[in-house]
Design a protein around this motif. Sequence first.
Motif, mmCIF file in Angstrom:
data_model
loop_
_atom_site.group_PDB
_atom_site.id
_atom_site.type_symbol
_atom_site.label_atom_id
_atom_site.label_comp_id
_atom_site.label_asym_id
_atom_site.label_seq_id
_atom_site.Cartn_x
_atom_site.Cartn_y
_atom_site.Cartn_z
ATOM 1 N N ASP A 30 -59.802 47.431 -31.290
ATOM 2 C CA ASP A 30 -59.901 48.496 -32.284
ATOM 3 C C ASP A 30 -59.627 49.798 -31.550
ATOM 4 O OD1 ASP A 30 -60.662 46.866 -34.499
ATOM 5 O OD2 ASP A 30 -62.684 46.753 -33.671
ATOM 6 N N PHE B 182 -58.861 54.066 -31.640
ATOM 7 C CA PHE B 182 -59.221 55.257 -32.408
ATOM 8 C C PHE B 182 -58.906 56.513 -31.608
ATOM 9 C CE2 PHE B 182 -62.863 53.653 -30.087
ATOM 10 C CZ PHE B 182 -63.374 54.780 -29.456
ATOM 11 N N ARG C 96 -57.591 55.226 -37.061
ATOM 12 C CA ARG C 96 -58.183 53.996 -36.525
ATOM 13 C C ARG C 96 -57.276 52.839 -36.899
ATOM 14 N NH1 ARG C 96 -62.977 53.571 -34.799
ATOM 15 N NH2 ARG C 96 -64.553 55.165 -34.872
#
Length: 110
Positions: free
Chosen positions: A46, A48, A75
């Motif tokens: 993930d 971001f 994101r």
Amino acid sequence: MKTAILLLFSGILLSCEPFNLERIDFNDCVKPTAAVGATIAKLKVDLFLDKPVGDITTATWTFGDGRGLPQTGDRVSYTFDRPGTYTVTLSLTNRYNQSFTATRAISVAN
């Protein structure tokens, strides 16, 4: 002949809108910057914007594995198909077309 050309240009200049500095908001013209933030869970990452600064219109991510298409957003999630170390690239732009690029080496494992 020269008179006609001058009259034509005069008509064009008279029809243009006057330049007005009051419309430009110089406070918003801050070049975008951010670091690549990441949370890694095996092959899934993930990503971001970490510590973003400035006016950010578009954030585009590439994953360095030659497989995935670029993604956009503050994101994003991506799953690599095999373990390894990949260079993730973040490209930022603002509405004034100023740009910034950051990279980060990401190591993923099974």
